[in-house]
Design a protein around this motif. Structure first.
Motif, short mmCIF file in Angstrom:
data_model
loop_
_atom_site.label_atom_id
_atom_site.label_comp_id
_atom_site.label_asym_id
_atom_site.label_seq_id
_atom_site.Cartn_x
_atom_site.Cartn_y
_atom_site.Cartn_z
N LEU A 202 -43.04 -9.86 -45.91
CA LEU A 202 -43.39 -8.43 -45.88
C LEU A 202 -42.11 -7.62 -45.71
O LEU A 202 -42.07 -6.64 -44.98
CB LEU A 202 -44.40 -8.14 -44.77
CG LEU A 202 -45.83 -8.61 -45.07
CD1 LEU A 202 -46.72 -8.49 -43.85
CD2 LEU A 202 -46.42 -7.82 -46.23
N GLY A 203 -41.05 -8.09 -46.34
CA GLY A 203 -39.76 -7.42 -46.24
C GLY A 203 -39.63 -6.31 -47.27
O GLY A 203 -40.61 -5.70 -47.69
N GLY A 204 -38.37 -6.09 -47.68
CA GLY A 204 -38.05 -4.96 -48.56
C GLY A 204 -38.90 -4.91 -49.81
O GLY A 204 -39.53 -3.91 -50.10
N GLU B 6 -45.79 -13.56 -42.53
CA GLU B 6 -44.48 -12.96 -42.24
C GLU B 6 -44.08 -13.41 -40.83
O GLU B 6 -44.83 -13.25 -39.88
CB GLU B 6 -44.56 -11.44 -42.33
CG GLU B 6 -43.36 -10.68 -41.80
CD GLU B 6 -42.04 -11.05 -42.46
OE1 GLU B 6 -41.87 -10.80 -43.65
OE2 GLU B 6 -41.16 -11.61 -41.76
N VAL B 7 -42.87 -13.97 -40.72
CA VAL B 7 -42.42 -14.48 -39.42
C VAL B 7 -41.85 -13.41 -38.51
O VAL B 7 -41.82 -13.57 -37.30
CB VAL B 7 -41.37 -15.61 -39.60
CG1 VAL B 7 -42.02 -16.89 -40.10
CG2 VAL B 7 -40.25 -15.17 -40.53
N ASP B 8 -41.37 -12.31 -39.10
CA ASP B 8 -40.72 -11.26 -38.30
C ASP B 8 -41.73 -10.15 -38.00
O ASP B 8 -42.13 -9.40 -38.91
CB ASP B 8 -39.52 -10.73 -39.11
CG ASP B 8 -38.80 -9.60 -38.38
OD1 ASP B 8 -39.26 -9.18 -37.30
OD2 ASP B 8 -37.76 -9.14 -38.91
N SER C 136 -36.92 -14.77 -48.88
CA SER C 136 -35.64 -14.53 -49.56
C SER C 136 -34.93 -15.84 -49.89
O SER C 136 -33.88 -16.17 -49.33
CB SER C 136 -34.74 -13.63 -48.70
OG SER C 136 -35.01 -12.29 -48.97
N CYS C 137 -35.51 -16.59 -50.84
CA CYS C 137 -34.92 -17.89 -51.17
C CYS C 137 -33.61 -17.79 -51.95
O CYS C 137 -32.93 -18.79 -52.13
CB CYS C 137 -35.93 -18.72 -51.95
SG CYS C 137 -37.18 -19.44 -50.88
N HIS C 138 -33.28 -16.59 -52.41
CA HIS C 138 -31.97 -16.45 -53.07
C HIS C 138 -30.86 -16.65 -52.04
O HIS C 138 -29.72 -16.92 -52.40
CB HIS C 138 -31.84 -15.07 -53.72
CG HIS C 138 -31.67 -13.98 -52.72
ND1 HIS C 138 -32.72 -13.39 -52.07
CD2 HIS C 138 -30.55 -13.43 -52.20
CE1 HIS C 138 -32.26 -12.50 -51.21
NE2 HIS C 138 -30.95 -12.50 -51.27
P1 NAD Z 1 -36.62 -9.65 -47.45
O1 NAD Z 1 -35.60 -10.56 -46.93
O2 NAD Z 1 -36.63 -8.23 -47.06
O3 NAD Z 1 -38.08 -10.22 -47.13
C1 NAD Z 1 -38.43 -11.58 -47.11
C2 NAD Z 1 -39.33 -11.79 -45.91
O4 NAD Z 1 -39.75 -13.14 -45.84
C3 NAD Z 1 -38.63 -11.51 -44.59
O5 NAD Z 1 -39.27 -10.43 -43.95
C4 NAD Z 1 -38.72 -12.80 -43.80
O6 NAD Z 1 -38.90 -12.61 -42.43
C5 NAD Z 1 -39.91 -13.48 -44.45
N1 NAD Z 1 -39.90 -14.93 -44.34
C6 NAD Z 1 -38.85 -15.78 -44.51
N2 NAD Z 1 -39.23 -17.05 -44.38
C7 NAD Z 1 -40.55 -17.03 -44.13
C8 NAD Z 1 -41.50 -18.05 -43.94
N3 NAD Z 1 -41.15 -19.34 -44.01
N4 NAD Z 1 -42.79 -17.70 -43.70
C9 NAD Z 1 -43.15 -16.38 -43.65
N5 NAD Z 1 -42.27 -15.36 -43.83
C10 NAD Z 1 -40.99 -15.69 -44.09
O7 NAD Z 1 -36.51 -9.75 -49.03
P2 NAD Z 1 -37.32 -8.96 -50.15
O8 NAD Z 1 -36.59 -7.74 -50.54
O9 NAD Z 1 -38.71 -8.82 -49.76
O10 NAD Z 1 -37.17 -9.99 -51.35
C11 NAD Z 1 -37.72 -11.29 -51.23
C12 NAD Z 1 -37.27 -12.17 -52.35
O11 NAD Z 1 -37.85 -11.74 -53.58
C13 NAD Z 1 -35.77 -12.18 -52.56
O12 NAD Z 1 -35.32 -13.48 -52.88
C14 NAD Z 1 -35.59 -11.25 -53.70
O13 NAD Z 1 -34.40 -11.52 -54.40
C15 NAD Z 1 -36.82 -11.54 -54.53
N6 NAD Z 1 -37.20 -10.38 -55.34
C16 NAD Z 1 -38.07 -10.55 -56.35
C17 NAD Z 1 -38.41 -9.46 -57.15
C18 NAD Z 1 -39.34 -9.56 -58.29
O14 NAD Z 1 -39.49 -8.60 -59.04
N7 NAD Z 1 -40.03 -10.64 -58.46
C19 NAD Z 1 -37.87 -8.23 -56.89
C20 NAD Z 1 -37.04 -8.10 -55.82
C21 NAD Z 1 -36.73 -9.16 -55.04
#
Ligand code: NAD
Length: 666
Positions: free
Chosen positions: A250-252, A272-274, A341-343
């Motif tokens: 539930l991040g960015g 979401e862990v945070d 955020s596996c990147h």
């Molecule tokens: P982010 O880091 O803001 O959010 C990821 C969230 O996942 C974090 O809040 C984190 O606490 C949570 N998390 C991590 N491990 C977890 C687990 N094991 N269980 C539950 N929650 C967990 O990043 P974001 O901006 O939300 O982007 C996420 C990913 O998606 C990135 O790799 C980004 O590059 C990719 N992305 C994809 C698209 C698309 O169009 N498909 C667009 C943007 C970003």
């Protein structure tokens, strides 16, 4: 005579260290292997921004920051208080573009928008606007000074300078994280970032075009709806009522998943862990309820499914626990994905199982190797859970966060289609391979967006209405979806930060809407508009694990399309052109670019739109057509019928039987 600009001009005395609000989320310590010489180099590099009389004080301070945070952010130069994108007329500048980009930069660092605002991270765990606050001030100063015969050149957040150009040239050209091939690897990048010479711009953060999680809601909505149509047998005008979607994050960007599922009529459980991120999304109304009980989450989901009531449920905990619970309780999940955020899997992007978020942050800081081992173990458990659910009828798709690549990197070769390496992709399709590529990108539909620089709500209403009037919902089912999207956009309350809108459109749709808006600016019906798009688009990104995963002619490992789109947009006079490494999936795994186009109401801008808007999209469609993608070939044929001055090369298609027989005879 010009003289060079430096921080001493902006700060007559050394500013006090601003206060840190403990309630603001902070980036975890970034790791990098640095030699003693590297540490010296990092300090020396950061001091290049600083007048000599402050070196003694700041040298020590920068060393501390590097040791504690893994990066030199220059916290002392962080503006005191909150940052917000202001209406464009509140900025100083000699050009409208110069003022408009200040709105965009501040919107990307808005405390309601940015993931870690103190560390200049907008989204995607590591996606930064600049590397440090010194760059922030210098860039804003240059934007203030810039004239309409100058172009600001930016390398990974560092303003190289203002260079003489012309009124039709871009006002800003920027790159983020581009590395020479041999060194194009996360480890080298981490060192370069610690040295202060590389920025991970994600897609839109480093290109200043992020518009909050709204930017991804439309794409996620389209992906979920079309997954329902393709895999769950829904008709073209059905929605996901009664269906369950499970994912994580539930991040960015991931924060958009619950909302997108609700708009599509379904029920979502998002792990979401945070907890702070759950709170943010809950306050914004992007999830309807939050719980730390798996039983409660699934019971509520079941009830909502029965009542056909759309709902987004946040589960506070690890995604692995959600999958294992559903398996143990024999609960059917219709659609399954992941958006952790596996990147940046070992930098804090993915949380290992059996520990809470605080423990994860401590472990990452104190024992990065142990952390890495636990990440790998959890990824494998996560993958096993997906396999079991797949066997029970769940449709899983990789949502472009390099999840499957991370499973492979963790040592699970069985995830590869050819069981050996990732060259032929993975056993689960990415959402682009199955859904977004053939149904959207091959037609040119992509994440077009605009920002109302006046920040006047009436401007957003007027542009929504005008955009809707330009869409014929009976042309294709995609147009129907887009029409419904924009019709309900206001009702769905999607805006976080500066007033903006996302709307998937094809090449002609984008051009029509852009010119209509420019006309409206000219007529003074609305204030100036910044057009842009996500880099995640038909021509914006070369990424074999995502945007170009449905390109099957072997060129998915080439990075020429995004480069051409960026060069071509610059040649045609877009206001800002960006080219980045790694957006979405991580360093070395993609090259991606985008633009910003200021609509000032002028005829000059009309002419740029005519040349650039179709080029930007059709370069991507043409490449997809050359890769023999059927829908892209059809789109090129239609384009030829409607447009003069362009000729696109179309492939001959070889008969499969012929190829087979040639090989057999050898
Ligand atoms: P982010 O880091 O803001 O959010 C990821 C969230 O996942 C974090 O809040 C984190 O606490 C949570 N998390 C991590 N491990 C977890 C687990 N094991 N269980 C539950 N929650 C967990 O990043 P974001 O901006 O939300 O982007 C996420 C990913 O998606 C990135 O790799 C980004 O590059 C990719 N992305 C994809 C698209 C698309 O169009 N498909 C667009 C943007 C970003």
């Amino acid at each position: 005579m010009n003289s060079s600009i430096h921080l001493g001009h902006l700060f007559p005395t050394l500013p006090q260290m601003p206060a840190f609000d403990p309630s603001i989320r902070r980036a975890p310590k970034r790791t990098a292997e640095l030699s003693d010489n590297d540490v010296k180099l990092a300090i020396r590099n950061a001091l290049r921004y600083i007048p000599n009389e402050w070196h003694e004080t700041l040298g020590h301070e920068f060393y501390q920051e590097l040791m504690e945070h893994g990066r030199i952010y220059g916290y002392r130069f962080r503006p005191e208080g909150l940052i917000k994108g202001q209406p464009v007329d509140q900025y100083e500048g000699q050009t409208l573009e110069g003022k408009a980009f200040q709105t965009m930069i501040d919107n990307n660092l808005d405390f309601d928008v940015a993931l870690y605002p103190y560390e200049l991270v907008t989204y995607g765990e590591t996606g930064q606007v600049f590397q440090n606050w010194m760059q922030y001030h210098l860039v804003k100063y240059y934007l203030k000074m810039m004239k309409d015969n100058q172009t600001l050149v930016i390398l990974s957040g560092h303003p190289l300078g203002l260079f003489y150009s012309n009124a039709n040239a871009p006002r800003v050209m920027l790159t983020n994280g581009l590395m020479v091939g041999t060194y194009d690897h996360p480890n080298h990048f981490a060192r370069a970032a610690a040295l202060g010479v590389a920025n991970y711009g994600q897609m839109t953060a480093g290109g200043w075009m992020y518009i909050g999680p709204q930017g991804i809601v439309h794409g996620t909505y389209s992906t979920l709806l079309n997954a329902g149509r393709l895999k769950l047998g829904l008709g073209h005008q059905d929605n996901l009522k009664g269906k369950l979607f499970v994912s994580s994050g539930l991040g960015g960007m991931s924060g958009a998943q619950g909302k997108a599922c609700e708009i599509a009529g379904g029920v979502a459980i998002i792990a979401e862990v945070d907890f702070s991120r759950i709170q943010t999304r809950h306050q914004q109304g992007w999830v309807s309820m939050a719980t730390a009980s798996l039983k409660e989450a699934f019971d509520c989901a079941k009830q909502s499914q029965k009542e056909h009531k759309p709902m987004a449920i946040a589960y506070h905990g690890n995604i692995v626990d959600v999958l294992e619970y559903a398996i143990a309780e024999h609960i059917h999940i219709d659609l399954l994905s992941d958006q952790t955020s596996c990147h940046a899997v070992y930098e804090g992007g993915y949380c290992p199982a059996d520990m809470d978020f605080e423990e994860r942050t401590r472990l990452l800081k104190n024992h990065p190797d142990v952390f890495k081992g636990k990440v790998d173990k959890t990824l494998k458990r996560h993958y096993q859970g997906i396999l079991t659910l797949r066997d029970r009828g769940t449709y899983f798709f990789d949502y472009g966060n390099a999840f499957l690549k991370s499973v492979y990197d963790a040592g699970e070769v069985s995830v590869c289609k050819n069981k050996t390496n990732d060259l032929e992709g993975f056993i689960f399709p990415s959402y682009v391979e199955d859904i977004m590529g053939p149904l959207l990108f091959d037609y040119g539909y992509g994440p077009f967006r605009w920002v109302c620089l006046s920040n006047n709500p009436l401007d957003l209403d007027k542009t929504d209405q005008a955009a809707m009037e330009e869409i014929d919902p009976s042309r294709r089912f995609q147009d129907y979806d887009n029409y419904m999207w924009i019709k309900d956009a206001k009702k769905n309350q999607l805006v976080v930060g500066t007033l903006a809108r996302i709307l998937y459109q094809d090449a002609f749709g984008r051009l029509k809407i852009a010119k209509r808006f420019n006309q409206m600016v000219r007529n003074q019906e609305i204030g100036p508009i910044m057009l842009g798009r996500d880099h995640h688009d038909t021509g914006g990104t070369d990424s074999p694990f995502r945007e170009t995963s449905n390109i099957k002619d072997g060129s998915n490992i080439m990075a020429e399309m995004a480069t051409h789109v960026a060069m071509g947009n610059a040649a045609r006079g877009m206001s800002l052109v960006a080219l980045h490494n790694g957006g979405g999936v991580g360093i070395g795994k993609s090259i991606n670019g985008g633009y910003g186009m200021l609509l000032d109401g002028s005829k000059r801008v009309d002419a740029i739109l005519d040349q650039a808007m179709l080029f930007d999209v059709m370069t991507g469609v043409s490449r997809r057509a050359w890769a023999t993608n059927q829908h892209a070939i059809e789109t090129v044929h239609q384009y030829h019928q409607e447009v003069e001055h362009s000729n696109i090369t179309v492939p001959f298609l070889a008969q499969e039987e012929l190829i087979e027989s040639i090989i057999k005879k050898k």
